[in-house]
Design an enzyme around this catalytic site. Structure first.
Site, PDB file in Angstrom:
ATOM      1  N   HIS A 130      -5.219   3.126   2.755  1.00 39.20           N
ATOM      2  CA  HIS A 130      -6.400   2.947   1.901  1.00 39.20           C
ATOM      3  C   HIS A 130      -7.150   1.683   2.300  1.00 39.20           C
ATOM      4  CE1 HIS A 130      -2.890   1.132  -0.030  1.00 39.20           C
ATOM      5  NE2 HIS A 130      -3.692   0.184  -0.469  1.00 39.20           N
ATOM      6  N   HIS A 179      -9.842  -1.041   0.745  1.00 36.96           N
ATOM      7  CA  HIS A 179     -10.450  -1.565  -0.475  1.00 36.96           C
ATOM      8  C   HIS A 179     -11.898  -1.956  -0.163  1.00 36.96           C
ATOM      9  CE1 HIS A 179      -6.438  -2.512  -2.466  1.00 36.96           C
ATOM     10  NE2 HIS A 179      -6.081  -2.454  -1.199  1.00 36.96           N
TER      11      HIS A 179
HETATM   12  P1  5GP Z   1      -2.382  -2.330  -1.750  1.00 36.19           P
HETATM   13  O1  5GP Z   1      -1.632  -3.387  -2.500  1.00 36.19           O
HETATM   14  O2  5GP Z   1      -1.429  -1.272  -1.230  1.00 36.19           O
HETATM   15  O3  5GP Z   1      -3.309  -2.839  -0.694  1.00 36.19           O
HETATM   16  O4  5GP Z   1      -3.341  -1.645  -2.820  1.00 36.19           O
HETATM   17  C1  5GP Z   1      -2.944  -0.618  -3.674  1.00 36.19           C
HETATM   18  C2  5GP Z   1      -3.993  -0.501  -4.742  1.00 36.19           C
HETATM   19  O5  5GP Z   1      -3.797   0.735  -5.415  1.00 36.19           O
HETATM   20  C3  5GP Z   1      -3.916  -1.597  -5.812  1.00 36.19           C
HETATM   21  O6  5GP Z   1      -5.137  -2.323  -5.823  1.00 36.19           O
HETATM   22  C4  5GP Z   1      -3.672  -0.840  -7.095  1.00 36.19           C
HETATM   23  O7  5GP Z   1      -4.374  -1.363  -8.200  1.00 36.19           O
HETATM   24  C5  5GP Z   1      -4.137   0.561  -6.756  1.00 36.19           C
HETATM   25  N1  5GP Z   1      -3.466   1.610  -7.498  1.00 36.19           N
HETATM   26  C6  5GP Z   1      -2.124   1.749  -7.664  1.00 36.19           C
HETATM   27  N2  5GP Z   1      -1.854   2.845  -8.410  1.00 36.19           N
HETATM   28  C7  5GP Z   1      -3.054   3.410  -8.708  1.00 36.19           C
HETATM   29  C8  5GP Z   1      -3.436   4.582  -9.446  1.00 36.19           C
HETATM   30  O8  5GP Z   1      -2.613   5.313  -9.989  1.00 36.19           O
HETATM   31  N3  5GP Z   1      -4.769   4.852  -9.539  1.00 36.19           N
HETATM   32  C9  5GP Z   1      -5.719   4.057  -8.932  1.00 36.19           C
HETATM   33  N4  5GP Z   1      -6.992   4.420  -9.083  1.00 36.19           N
HETATM   34  N5  5GP Z   1      -5.390   2.942  -8.231  1.00 36.19           N
HETATM   35  C10 5GP Z   1      -4.077   2.632  -8.123  1.00 36.19           C
END
Ligand code: 5GP
Ligand code: ZN
Length: 133
Positions: A99, A101
Site C-alpha cells: 500500500h 499512503h
Molecule cells: P503501514 O503501517 O503498513 O505502512 O500502514 C498500514 C495502514 O493501514 C495504517 O495507516 C492503518 O491505519 C491502516 N489500516 C489498518 N487496518 C485498516 C482497516 O481495517 N481499514 C483501513 N481503512 N485502514 C486500515
C-alpha cells in the site's frame, strides 16, 4: 479467502470509505485518524510490498497514486502530497498487503510528514561503496 484485511476490503467483506477503483487498483481512506485526508492505494492482487511486486502491478499502482494526487490538487483545494510506503516489517510495515499512503498537503498546514531521523552513524562513502549498483 486470504486472511488479509486489505484483500477483504477489496472483495467487499470489510467496509471502507472508497476513493477510487479501477481494474487493477483500489483506494480508500485510512482509518488511523492521524492526519486529515490520509488515503491508501493498493493493488487488487495480493503483493506484500515493493520487494515481491512485479513491475506491471507497480506501474498500475503508481498510475493510480498519480491520478488521485492530481485530483486532490486539481479539484479538492490541496497544493501537494506526501507519498509514503513501508516495505517490510523492518521499515515499519504493519499491514502485509502492498500500500501507498497519500497525505494531501496545503501550504502552511503545519503537518510534518518527514520522519525524525536520529542522525547517520556510518560514513556516507562507506555505505555508498557497499550499496551502489
Ligand atoms: P503501514 O503501517 O503498513 O505502512 O500502514 C498500514 C495502514 O493501514 C495504517 O495507516 C492503518 O491505519 C491502516 N489500516 C489498518 N487496518 C485498516 C482497516 O481495517 N481499514 C483501513 N481503512 N485502514 C486500515
Ligand atoms: Zn491482501
Amino acid at each position: 479467502m486470504r486472511d488479509c484485511i486489505f484483500c477483504k476490503i477489496i472483495e467487499g467483506f470489510v467496509p471502507c470509505m472508497k476513493i477510487y477503483e479501477d481494474e487493477h487498483t483500489y483506494s480508500f481512506m485510512d482509518i488511523a485518524k492521524d492526519v486529515d485526508g490520509h488515503i491508501l492505494v493498493v493493488p487488487k492482487i495480493h503483493k506484500k510490498n515493493i520487494l515481491d511486486c512485479d513491475e506491471e502491478t507497480l506501474i498500475n499502482l503508481m498510475r493510480t497514486v498519480k491520478r488521485i494526487s492530481n485530483h486532490l490538487v486539481d479539484n479538492c483545494g490541496y497544493d501537494g502530497v506526501n507519498i509514503l510506503n513501508a516495505s517490510d516489517e523492518s521499515a515499519g510495515q504493519s499491514v502485509p498487503h502492498f500500500h501507498i499512503h497519500i497525505i494531501p498537503r496545503r501550504k502552511n498546514d503545519g503537518i510534518d510528514a518527514w520522519p525524525k531521523f536520529e542522525g547517520a552513524k556510518e560514513e556516507i562513502t562507506e555505505i555508498w561503496e557497499k550499496i551502489k549498483l
